[in-house]
Design a protein around this motif. Structure first.
Motif, PDB file in Angstrom:
ATOM      1  N   VAL A   1      79.880 -74.754  21.722  1.00 30.08           N
ATOM      2  CA  VAL A   1      81.132 -75.090  22.393  1.00 30.08           C
ATOM      3  C   VAL A   1      80.780 -75.847  23.676  1.00 30.08           C
ATOM      4  O   VAL A   1      80.281 -75.250  24.629  1.00 30.08           O
ATOM      5  CB  VAL A   1      81.952 -73.832  22.743  1.00 30.08           C
ATOM      6  CG1 VAL A   1      83.319 -74.236  23.301  1.00 30.08           C
ATOM      7  CG2 VAL A   1      82.114 -72.925  21.543  1.00 30.08           C
ATOM      8  N   PRO A   2      81.016 -77.155  23.738  1.00 28.82           N
ATOM      9  CA  PRO A   2      80.666 -77.915  24.935  1.00 28.82           C
ATOM     10  C   PRO A   2      81.637 -77.664  26.080  1.00 28.82           C
ATOM     11  O   PRO A   2      82.815 -77.353  25.861  1.00 28.82           O
ATOM     12  CB  PRO A   2      80.744 -79.373  24.459  1.00 28.82           C
ATOM     13  CG  PRO A   2      81.718 -79.345  23.338  1.00 28.82           C
ATOM     14  CD  PRO A   2      81.560 -78.014  22.676  1.00 28.82           C
ATOM     15  N   ILE A  45      85.745 -69.499  26.802  1.00 27.19           N
ATOM     16  CA  ILE A  45      86.117 -68.089  26.890  1.00 27.19           C
ATOM     17  C   ILE A  45      86.699 -67.608  25.570  1.00 27.19           C
ATOM     18  O   ILE A  45      86.396 -66.496  25.100  1.00 27.19           O
ATOM     19  CB  ILE A  45      87.107 -67.872  28.048  1.00 27.19           C
ATOM     20  CG1 ILE A  45      86.389 -68.116  29.385  1.00 27.19           C
ATOM     21  CG2 ILE A  45      87.697 -66.471  28.006  1.00 27.19           C
ATOM     22  CD1 ILE A  45      87.281 -68.059  30.600  1.00 27.19           C
ATOM     23  N   THR A  46      87.500 -68.436  24.914  1.00 26.90           N
ATOM     24  CA  THR A  46      88.074 -68.069  23.618  1.00 26.90           C
ATOM     25  C   THR A  46      86.981 -67.829  22.584  1.00 26.90           C
ATOM     26  O   THR A  46      87.013 -66.847  21.830  1.00 26.90           O
ATOM     27  CB  THR A  46      89.034 -69.177  23.128  1.00 26.90           C
ATOM     28  OG1 THR A  46      90.110 -69.289  24.052  1.00 26.90           O
ATOM     29  CG2 THR A  46      89.579 -68.847  21.747  1.00 26.90           C
ATOM     30  N   ALA A  47      85.988 -68.710  22.551  1.00 25.45           N
ATOM     31  CA  ALA A  47      84.890 -68.572  21.592  1.00 25.45           C
ATOM     32  C   ALA A  47      84.055 -67.327  21.885  1.00 25.45           C
ATOM     33  O   ALA A  47      83.665 -66.592  20.962  1.00 25.45           O
ATOM     34  CB  ALA A  47      84.007 -69.820  21.631  1.00 25.45           C
ATOM     35  N   LEU A  48      83.797 -67.069  23.150  1.00 31.35           N
ATOM     36  CA  LEU A  48      83.002 -65.896  23.513  1.00 31.35           C
ATOM     37  C   LEU A  48      83.772 -64.611  23.230  1.00 31.35           C
ATOM     38  O   LEU A  48      83.198 -63.606  22.797  1.00 31.35           O
ATOM     39  CB  LEU A  48      82.612 -65.967  24.991  1.00 31.35           C
ATOM     40  CG  LEU A  48      81.730 -67.148  25.403  1.00 31.35           C
ATOM     41  CD1 LEU A  48      81.424 -67.092  26.897  1.00 31.35           C
ATOM     42  CD2 LEU A  48      80.435 -67.175  24.602  1.00 31.35           C
ATOM     43  N   GLN A  88      77.347 -81.963  31.380  1.00 34.73           N
ATOM     44  CA  GLN A  88      77.919 -81.174  30.281  1.00 34.73           C
ATOM     45  C   GLN A  88      76.885 -80.233  29.678  1.00 34.73           C
ATOM     46  O   GLN A  88      75.745 -80.629  29.398  1.00 34.73           O
ATOM     47  CB  GLN A  88      78.473 -82.086  29.184  1.00 34.73           C
ATOM     48  CG  GLN A  88      79.207 -81.315  28.079  1.00 34.73           C
ATOM     49  CD  GLN A  88      79.793 -82.214  27.009  1.00 34.73           C
ATOM     50  OE1 GLN A  88      79.095 -82.640  26.089  1.00 34.73           O
ATOM     51  NE2 GLN A  88      81.089 -82.529  27.139  1.00 34.73           N
ATOM     52  N   LEU A  89      77.294 -78.981  29.476  1.00 32.71           N
ATOM     53  CA  LEU A  89      76.494 -77.976  28.804  1.00 32.71           C
ATOM     54  C   LEU A  89      77.236 -77.524  27.552  1.00 32.71           C
ATOM     55  O   LEU A  89      78.340 -77.987  27.275  1.00 32.71           O
ATOM     56  CB  LEU A  89      76.238 -76.784  29.728  1.00 32.71           C
ATOM     57  CG  LEU A  89      75.465 -77.054  31.022  1.00 32.71           C
ATOM     58  CD1 LEU A  89      75.436 -75.802  31.880  1.00 32.71           C
ATOM     59  CD2 LEU A  89      74.042 -77.529  30.714  1.00 32.71           C
ATOM     60  N   ARG A  90      76.634 -76.595  26.835  1.00 37.08           N
ATOM     61  CA  ARG A  90      77.344 -75.977  25.716  1.00 37.08           C
ATOM     62  C   ARG A  90      76.918 -74.516  25.586  1.00 37.08           C
ATOM     63  O   ARG A  90      75.756 -74.173  25.835  1.00 37.08           O
ATOM     64  CB  ARG A  90      77.084 -76.732  24.409  1.00 37.08           C
ATOM     65  CG  ARG A  90      75.636 -76.769  23.965  1.00 37.08           C
ATOM     66  CD  ARG A  90      75.447 -77.594  22.698  1.00 37.08           C
ATOM     67  NE  ARG A  90      74.057 -77.554  22.248  1.00 37.08           N
ATOM     68  CZ  ARG A  90      73.119 -78.418  22.633  1.00 37.08           C
ATOM     69  NH1 ARG A  90      73.425 -79.414  23.465  1.00 37.08           N
ATOM     70  NH2 ARG A  90      71.884 -78.300  22.198  1.00 37.08           N
ATOM     71  N   ALA A  91      77.890 -73.686  25.237  1.00 41.37           N
ATOM     72  CA  ALA A  91      77.602 -72.296  24.896  1.00 41.37           C
ATOM     73  C   ALA A  91      77.160 -72.291  23.441  1.00 41.37           C
ATOM     74  O   ALA A  91      77.839 -72.853  22.584  1.00 41.37           O
ATOM     75  CB  ALA A  91      78.842 -71.443  25.093  1.00 41.37           C
TER      76      ALA A  91
END
Length: 199
Positions: free
Chosen positions: A169-170, A23-26, A81-84
């Motif tokens: 961002v994982p 959320i911080t990165a987005l 695990q995914l990543r944005a």
């Protein structure tokens, strides 16, 4: 108006909630967009999520049935695990309506995401719920305002393409949530009705 989820009609969807680092990165990307005074409605940071199935309005009494469908639908999938990563637009950069961040992962993780979504979708259909059969994993960051001229839409597209992008961002997917969406003048407000842990 009552906020009791067992009374009246509720607007619901099934989603993967995001941890704070994502959320911080987005939000940082959203701030870059906001600084350019573009004709956008930014998604509330607290509401950023990965939608698995948007169902819409249902009688509140059907919420337990919905949760009961999601539970077995998710039962066959363990954590993954995914990543944005990356940015894009629907339908395209020339006339965008939605600005989004991408969702990526290793082949086995993407296969797990597909299996999770399909397992839930199968159970939802069996329970009589109607939703979009298409599934294109993404994280909605902003929507272009409806009464936007073509030139302004093109300006949004150019601005998004000029951004440096989103550093991967994982994040771990450990459960899915049944979410409620309340439409307010300032935008939709989301609240969790139930959470199903991936075992």
């Amino acid at each position: 108006m009552s906020q009791n989820p067992t009374a009246g009609v509720v607007r619901v969807f099934v989603a993967i909630e995001l941890p704070p680092p994502v959320i911080t990165a987005l939000t940082a990307v959203q701030q870059q967009l906001a600084a350019q005074a573009l004709p956008l409605r930014l998604a509330a940071p607290a509401g950023l999520h990965l939608t698995l199935a948007f169902i819409g309005e249902i009688p509140a009494g059907q919420v337990p049935v919905l949760v009961g469908a999601v539970q077995p639908g998710a039962a066959g999938t363990g954590p993954f695990q995914l990543r944005a990563e990356g940015l894009g637009m629907f339908p395209n950069a020339r006339a965008p309506r939605v600005v989004w961040a991408g969702v990526e992962g290793a082949p086995d993780a993407m296969a797990a995401l597909t299996a999770l979504r399909e397992g839930i979708a199968t159970q939802l259909r069996a329970a009589g719920f109607v939703f979009d059969r298409r599934f294109d994993p993404h994280l909605t960051l902003a929507r272009v305002r409806d009464q936007c001229a073509p030139a302004e839409r093109a300006r949004v597209g150019a601005a998004v393409q000029a951004l440096p992008g989103l550093t991967p961002v994982p994040f771990d997917v450990t459960g899915v949530s049944v979410m409620r969406s309340d439409l307010r003048p300032g935008g939709a407000v989301y609240s969790r009705l139930a959470h199903v842990v991936l075992a």
